[in-house]
Write a protein that holds these residues in place. Structure first.
Motif, PDB file in Angstrom:
ATOM      1  N   VAL A 276     -18.852   8.365  38.712  1.00 46.64           N
ATOM      2  CA  VAL A 276     -20.034   8.303  37.838  1.00 46.64           C
ATOM      3  C   VAL A 276     -19.851   7.184  36.817  1.00 46.64           C
ATOM      4  O   VAL A 276     -20.776   6.407  36.543  1.00 46.64           O
ATOM      5  N   PHE A 277     -18.659   7.096  36.253  1.00 46.68           N
ATOM      6  CA  PHE A 277     -18.369   6.043  35.271  1.00 46.68           C
ATOM      7  C   PHE A 277     -18.477   4.667  35.925  1.00 46.68           C
ATOM      8  O   PHE A 277     -19.124   3.760  35.375  1.00 46.68           O
ATOM      9  N   ALA A 278     -17.856   4.485  37.089  1.00 50.49           N
ATOM     10  CA  ALA A 278     -17.890   3.188  37.778  1.00 50.49           C
ATOM     11  C   ALA A 278     -19.318   2.801  38.144  1.00 50.49           C
ATOM     12  O   ALA A 278     -19.714   1.630  38.033  1.00 50.49           O
ATOM     13  N   PHE A 279     -20.101   3.774  38.582  1.00 43.46           N
ATOM     14  CA  PHE A 279     -21.509   3.522  38.892  1.00 43.46           C
ATOM     15  C   PHE A 279     -22.249   3.070  37.638  1.00 43.46           C
ATOM     16  O   PHE A 279     -23.060   2.123  37.682  1.00 43.46           O
ATOM     17  N   SER A 280     -21.982   3.709  36.509  1.00 44.16           N
ATOM     18  CA  SER A 280     -22.655   3.372  35.249  1.00 44.16           C
ATOM     19  C   SER A 280     -22.270   1.976  34.771  1.00 44.16           C
ATOM     20  O   SER A 280     -23.115   1.218  34.293  1.00 44.16           O
ATOM     21  N   VAL A 281     -20.988   1.623  34.905  1.00 41.73           N
ATOM     22  CA  VAL A 281     -20.549   0.266  34.557  1.00 41.73           C
ATOM     23  C   VAL A 281     -21.270  -0.759  35.431  1.00 41.73           C
ATOM     24  O   VAL A 281     -21.760  -1.791  34.943  1.00 41.73           O
ATOM     25  N   SER A 282     -21.364  -0.461  36.715  1.00 40.64           N
ATOM     26  CA  SER A 282     -21.982  -1.400  37.661  1.00 40.64           C
ATOM     27  C   SER A 282     -23.460  -1.609  37.356  1.00 40.64           C
ATOM     28  O   SER A 282     -23.947  -2.749  37.343  1.00 40.64           O
ATOM     29  N   LEU A 283     -24.182  -0.516  37.115  1.00 45.31           N
ATOM     30  CA  LEU A 283     -25.611  -0.634  36.826  1.00 45.31           C
ATOM     31  C   LEU A 283     -25.833  -1.312  35.476  1.00 45.31           C
ATOM     32  O   LEU A 283     -26.750  -2.130  35.329  1.00 45.31           O
ATOM     33  N   TRP A 284     -25.007  -0.990  34.492  1.00 46.06           N
ATOM     34  CA  TRP A 284     -25.097  -1.665  33.177  1.00 46.06           C
ATOM     35  C   TRP A 284     -24.950  -3.172  33.369  1.00 46.06           C
ATOM     36  O   TRP A 284     -25.734  -3.966  32.822  1.00 46.06           O
ATOM     37  N   GLU A 285     -23.965  -3.572  34.147  1.00 41.89           N
ATOM     38  CA  GLU A 285     -23.746  -4.991  34.406  1.00 41.89           C
ATOM     39  C   GLU A 285     -24.937  -5.605  35.134  1.00 41.89           C
ATOM     40  O   GLU A 285     -25.349  -6.732  34.845  1.00 41.89           O
ATOM     41  N   GLY A 286     -25.512  -4.856  36.077  1.00 39.14           N
ATOM     42  CA  GLY A 286     -26.676  -5.358  36.798  1.00 39.14           C
ATOM     43  C   GLY A 286     -27.883  -5.563  35.906  1.00 39.14           C
ATOM     44  O   GLY A 286     -28.653  -6.502  36.085  1.00 39.14           O
ATOM     45  N   LEU A 287     -28.056  -4.694  34.920  1.00 41.07           N
ATOM     46  CA  LEU A 287     -29.217  -4.756  34.025  1.00 41.07           C
ATOM     47  C   LEU A 287     -29.044  -5.769  32.900  1.00 41.07           C
ATOM     48  O   LEU A 287     -29.999  -6.447  32.503  1.00 41.07           O
TER      49      LEU A 287
END
Length: 368
Positions: A276-287
């Motif tokens: 969940v954390f890794a997914f959140s980091v990835s989406l944050w970076e994408g946005l």
């Protein structure tokens, strides 16, 4: 003992291109790990390191341009029933080829153990086979499909579906926030399916998600360091051994720590909330175009985690989406989303906005 370094890192160590801080950590790990010592010894005997790949394509992404420094020992030949056509990517342990399955008349991606490492075939074959078994356990449109795993003489291979396209990070860049969130939702669905099968990916990041640019299908890949969610696997704390979180000097991506949860960085027990954390980091970076906890070393990232993430000023991303991600980025796992599915539902509702919420409420009222 620290976690085993990825194979690109071991290859970079062999060809003496590993950063000094990473070299010290990896050397310490080798003192205690017979498996990694066998990999390094095999690489030294074979006279190889991390072979640089020009414009390296991720696993199963077709790249037709010439690949400098890459082996051609199987191009034009056969492994099992597969005709090998072109090299499309690779790393310290294996190379990935576009191939053709003559029996089923379909194009596939073929991941093959590097021939220079045959003296450690038993050790490395187990890594490849473990990866294939992990992927084969999950049947979902957003998870790469494994067709076959086997050996042909000394060659060990995985046959999987061929995705023609780009990584999620590359494909989503510059798109409206709603479209970026929608793409990541689909990747999250694949990750959630893995969780349902009892698997924690442990290395989710934008480069480990592929997009079929013709259909915009999203596919999660690279389960090579995944673990089943049993006490004997995930509950074993392993601290990452890599200090350089972005690139070795060979250009081989080893960016895992940049997306790791604090407990994973510290070597504490992990569960699906680390994904969940890794997914959140990835989406944050994408946005926002940058990670919430920047840094070029593990120490710098851990230092950044002492401060709350800040959304980029002037971004068009709604505060509701930011709040959802902030919960996913909580330092304490107990403060995060307990699973991906409710987080994905909230992201979808935020993306649809008020109109979507009204429609959903109306549907519930009618059903009642």
């Amino acid at each position: 003992m620290t976690a085993c370094p990825d194979d690109d890192t071991l290859g970079a160590m062999v060809d003496r291109s590993l950063a000094a801080d990473a070299l010290e950590s990896v050397s310490t790990h080798l003192d205690d790990c017979a498996t990694c010592r066998a990999v390094v010894l095999a690489a030294v005997r074979g006279g190889i390191g991390a072979q640089p790949i020009a414009d390296t394509a991720p696993v199963t992404v077709v790249e037709r341009t010439p690949v400098s420094g890459a082996p051609s020992f199987t191009v034009g030949g056969k492994i099992g029933r597969y005709d090998v056509h072109a090299l499309i990517g690779g790393g310290g342990m294996g190379h990935v080829y576009e191939a053709h399955d003559k029996e089923l008349d379909r194009a596939i991606a073929l991941k093959i153990l590097r021939p220079e490492l045959r003296s450690s075939t038993a050790v490395l074959a187990e890594r490849l086979i473990r990866e294939s078994r992990m992927m084969a356990k999950v049947v979902h449109p957003s998870v790469i499909t494994v067709y076959d795993v086997g050996r042909e003489g000394d060659a060990v291979f995985i046959a999987m579906e061929l995705i023609r396209g780009d990584t999620l990070g590359g494909y989503a860049r510059g798109k409206p926030w709603q479209q970026i969130v929608a793409l990541y939702e689909r990747a999250g669905e694949g990750l959630a399916a893995a969780h349902e099968a009892g698997i924690v990916h442990r290395d989710f990041k934008p480069d480990n998600v592929l997009i079929d640019t013709a259909t915009e299908r999203v596919v999660v890949t690279d389960f090579g360091i995944a673990r089943t969610g049993t006490a004997g696997d995930v509950a074993t704390g392993e601290r990452p051994a890599v200090g350089d979180v972005k690139l070795t000097t060979t250009g081989a991506a080893i960016g895992t720590p940049a997306y790791m949860a604090p407990e994973q960085l510290a070597g504490r027990p992990i569960d699906v909330r680390a994904d969940v954390f890794a997914f959140s980091v990835s989406l944050w970076e994408g946005l926002f175009g940058e990670r919430p906890f920047p840094g070029t070393t593990v120490k710098a990232i851990e230092e950044a985690m002492r401060r709350p993430p800040r959304a980029v000023a002037g971004a068009s991303v709604p505060r509701r989406v930011v709040k959802i991600l902030e919960r996913g980025l909580a330092i304490d796992p107990d403060d995060r989303w307990s699973a991906l599915s409710p987080m994905l539902s909230e992201l979808a509702a935020a993306r649809r906005g008020r109109r979507g919420a009204w429609i959903a409420a109306a549907a519930i009222a009618v059903a009642a």
